[in-house]
Design a protein around this motif. Structure first.
Motif, PDB file in Angstrom:
ATOM      1  N   HIS A 110      -0.489  -2.901   6.185  1.00 17.11           N
ATOM      2  CA  HIS A 110       0.625  -1.943   6.139  1.00 17.11           C
ATOM      3  C   HIS A 110       1.861  -2.434   6.897  1.00 17.11           C
ATOM      4  CE1 HIS A 110      -1.990   1.804   4.958  1.00 17.11           C
ATOM      5  NE2 HIS A 110      -2.353   0.709   4.323  1.00 17.11           N
ATOM      6  N   ASP A 134       0.821  -1.217   0.000  1.00 16.54           N
ATOM      7  CA  ASP A 134       0.000   0.000   0.000  1.00 16.54           C
ATOM      8  C   ASP A 134       0.862   1.279   0.000  1.00 16.54           C
ATOM      9  OD1 ASP A 134      -1.483  -2.257   0.863  1.00 16.54           O
ATOM     10  OD2 ASP A 134      -2.941  -0.997   1.918  1.00 16.54           O
ATOM     11  N   HIS A 154      -6.793  -8.261  -0.323  1.00 16.43           N
ATOM     12  CA  HIS A 154      -6.729  -7.106   0.574  1.00 16.43           C
ATOM     13  C   HIS A 154      -7.565  -7.436   1.812  1.00 16.43           C
ATOM     14  CE1 HIS A 154      -5.743  -2.858   1.057  1.00 16.43           C
ATOM     15  NE2 HIS A 154      -6.895  -2.767   1.720  1.00 16.43           N
ATOM     16  N   HIS A 201      -3.081  -4.511   2.882  1.00 18.64           N
ATOM     17  CA  HIS A 201      -4.014  -3.829   3.790  1.00 18.64           C
ATOM     18  C   HIS A 201      -3.470  -3.546   5.191  1.00 18.64           C
ATOM     19  CE1 HIS A 201      -7.640  -2.519   5.886  1.00 18.64           C
ATOM     20  NE2 HIS A 201      -7.523  -3.529   6.720  1.00 18.64           N
ATOM     21  N   GLU A 213      -4.416   2.096  -2.713  1.00 18.48           N
ATOM     22  CA  GLU A 213      -5.653   2.531  -2.042  1.00 18.48           C
ATOM     23  C   GLU A 213      -5.457   3.704  -1.084  1.00 18.48           C
ATOM     24  OE1 GLU A 213      -7.584   0.245   0.891  1.00 18.48           O
ATOM     25  OE2 GLU A 213      -5.786   0.080   2.110  1.00 18.48           O
ATOM     26  N   ASN A 214      -4.194   3.969  -0.665  1.00 18.54           N
ATOM     27  CA  ASN A 214      -3.938   5.089   0.254  1.00 18.54           C
ATOM     28  C   ASN A 214      -3.063   6.163  -0.381  1.00 18.54           C
ATOM     29  OD1 ASN A 214      -3.535   2.309   2.144  1.00 18.54           O
ATOM     30  ND2 ASN A 214      -5.075   3.768   2.842  1.00 18.54           N
TER      31      ASN A 214
HETATM   32 FE   LIG Z   1      -3.992   0.376   3.018  1.00 19.97          FE
END
Ligand SMILES: [Fe+2]
Ligand SMILES: [Fe+2]
Length: 257
Positions: free
Chosen positions: A176, A8, A149, A174, A39-40
């Motif tokens: 991290h 991520d 994820h 997901h 996604e981030n």
């Molecule tokens: Fe994330």
């Protein structure tokens, strides 16, 4: 075939550090395909045009998503047109975008699938049956990467073992936080429970740690911002043969400290 997958990407620190590290390692690793979970990437929440372009410019070719897919409404306006962006395939039918994409690497089709786990996340369709369905639709593609994820290790390990020998890689995203369990499962499936993230080093999951601690201590709503300072880079490098069997998965972990 050599594939590089980045965990991520978190906010501006993640975008900048991904660019910096990729400049060095693209020549060392010589990957044929670079994929990242994005996604981030837009300020820690979601993906927008700017963060997508920054990742493409840095050398990333395919972007996967997760529970933060829709944090930037802007994405809804262009996700259908950009075949390089893959959001979880187990969202309800009619959701914008696509749950998988097929790209060509050295003239070989590669299927990239993104699914989301259900434990401690939204109650989406079954990720296992969703992947089964996509594989059934593409019986001739042998090179397949699944980004699962998900929050829990058991859900991700179940995905890895369920598809062992049937896909080239099952990579968790997901949390991290990178896990140290990378291995090639029987039948040639590269697996890791979580790749980790590209983003701040001294935050909590990429967010400013003081705010996260304050929320824990007070149980009051606290606004989270992306942390500043030193950065980390988490990725995995894999080698797949012509049959789509993985022979190697290796963790890459760099920090500025
Ligand atoms: Fe994330
Ligand atoms: Fe996530």
């Amino acid at each position: 075939m050599r594939i590089l997958f980045l965990g991520d990407i978190v906010g501006r620190p993640g975008l900048d550090y991904a660019e910096t590290v990729l400049k060095e390692i693209l020549s060392e690793e010589q990957p044929d395909l670079v994929v990242a979970n994005a996604e981030n990437s837009a300020g820690g929440r979601g993906l927008n045009r700017r963060s997508a372009e920054a990742l493409y410019d840095a050398g990333v070719e395919i972007l996967t998503l997760g529970n933060h897919s829709w944090d930037q409404r802007e994405l809804i306006s262009f996700i259908d047109e950009d075949e390089r962006i893959v959001r979880p395939a187990n969202y309800p039918p009619g959701t914008p975008g696509r749950g998988y994409t097929v790209c060509r690497v050295q003239n070989t089709p590669v299927l990239i699938i993104n699914v989301m786990g259900r434990t401690f996340l939204s109650q989406l369709d079954c990720p296992f049956r969703t992947v089964e369905g996509i594989l059934r639709e593409h019986p001739d593609i042998r090179h397949v990467l699944v980004d699962i994820h998900a929050e829990t290790t058991s859900e991700k390990l179940a995905m890895g073992w369920h598809f062992a020998g049937r896909v080239s890689a099952v990579l968790g995203t997901h949390t991290h936080v990178p896990t140290a369990d990378e291995r090639v499962l029987p039948g040639g499936t590269a697996y890791i429970t979580d790749v980790g993230m590209v983003g701040p080093y001294d935050g909590i999951l990429g967010m400013d740690r003081h705010a996260v601690i304050r929320r824990q201590l007070t149980q009051m709503p606290v606004k989270f911002e992306v942390a500043e300072g030193a950065r980390q880079f988490c990725a995995v490098a894999m080698t797949w043969d012509e049959q789509g069997k993985a022979s190697e998965i290796r963790r890459i972990y760099r920090t500025e400290v």
